[in-house]
Design an enzyme around this catalytic site. Sequence first.
Site, PDB file in Angstrom:
ATOM      1  N   ASP A 100       0.932  -1.685   0.238  1.00 10.95           N
ATOM      2  CA  ASP A 100       0.102  -0.198  -0.594  1.00 10.95           C
ATOM      3  C   ASP A 100       0.912   1.456   0.299  1.00 10.95           C
ATOM      4  O   ASP A 100       1.725   1.004   0.553  1.00 10.95           O
ATOM      5  CB  ASP A 100      -1.410  -0.149   1.446  1.00 10.95           C
ATOM      6  N   ASN A 128      -2.356  12.851  -3.372  1.00 11.56           N
ATOM      7  CA  ASN A 128      -3.957  13.657  -4.542  1.00 11.56           C
ATOM      8  C   ASN A 128      -4.343  15.240  -4.409  1.00 11.56           C
ATOM      9  O   ASN A 128      -4.460  15.769  -4.787  1.00 11.56           O
ATOM     10  CB  ASN A 128      -4.821  12.337  -4.054  1.00 11.56           C
ATOM     11  N   ASP A 133      -2.576  10.053 -10.621  1.00  2.89           N
ATOM     12  CA  ASP A 133      -2.194   8.837 -11.396  1.00  2.89           C
ATOM     13  C   ASP A 133      -1.149   7.947 -12.218  1.00  2.89           C
ATOM     14  O   ASP A 133      -0.152   7.086 -12.038  1.00  2.89           O
ATOM     15  CB  ASP A 133      -3.280   9.088 -12.332  1.00  2.89           C
ATOM     16  N   GLU A 169      -4.077   2.560  -4.123  1.00  2.00           N
ATOM     17  CA  GLU A 169      -3.388   2.612  -3.926  1.00  2.00           C
ATOM     18  C   GLU A 169      -2.550   1.172  -3.828  1.00  2.00           C
ATOM     19  O   GLU A 169      -1.043   1.605  -3.222  1.00  2.00           O
ATOM     20  CB  GLU A 169      -2.636   3.903  -2.770  1.00  2.00           C
TER      21      GLU A 169
END
Length: 300
Positions: free
Chosen positions: A178, A186, A195, A221
Amino acid sequence: MHLSSASYLKIIEELRDGLYIVDMNRRIVFWNHAAERISGYGADEVVGKPCADNILCHVDDIGLNLCCSECPLATTIESGTPHEARVFLHHKNGHRLPVLVRVVPLTDDDGKVIGGVEMFSDDSFTAANEMRLQELEKLALLDGLTQLANRRYLDRELEARLEELNRYDIPFGVLFMDLDDFKCINDRYGHDTGDRVLQFVAGTLSANSRPFDLYGRWGGEEFVGIVRNVTAANLKHMGQRLRKLVEKSFLLVDDVHLRVTISIGATMALKTDTLQTLLQRSDSLMYQSKTSGKNRLSIG
């Protein structure tokens, strides 16, 4: 037989291996087409710059930055003898790519060292991975953003590996990964940059996987690696190597080195496992890594 300078240049440009030439200060003076293809950097982006200046940034398999310590080019220029190494270069898209490096000294007519020539070849299983991508696309088992296996395919593969373990005693392990603090990326840089971060992490996993292992995007993620025919010690070593390679990767965003780390839960599958117990255990170990400070691996 006498060859013109243009003939030599054409031969160098047609090589399948990347090749570049540096002066005594390790400033790049030539960069061939294969170097562009393998690294993603065009000649106009690198010629005139030191090779360690935000370009290849070689690291070894434990994440040591070779540009600042045991650089193959620096060793060859200093000693005047050829050098070979397996290192991980920084691709323009952000991920780490394994390459075989061969360096020879560049000398003048009197034999004095005036620079170095490095050739490097892609040491990832690119062909095997491309074939797998084509098959996954046909079966709608590919994650569109990262070009890794999607969750549906990971479920199928885990079930198959559990059956293989019980029938033939072929061991395998799971790496549940993770990205740390991904929401902050973000929020600060936007989802498009987020992305791109997911893509370069996926690229690092893909480029450094064996043909018979599988890495995929579990969701958001989170990534999962299914690693066949390993011991617990092998699994831990492979997981730690991936963790360090991701840590040493980066994207250049407005001249900022945008880096990310991953927390990993690693576990060997047991014959008593179901799909659910195996994933729950690896997920719990990943959260153990998170609560212990992030950017680490927990195995159990």
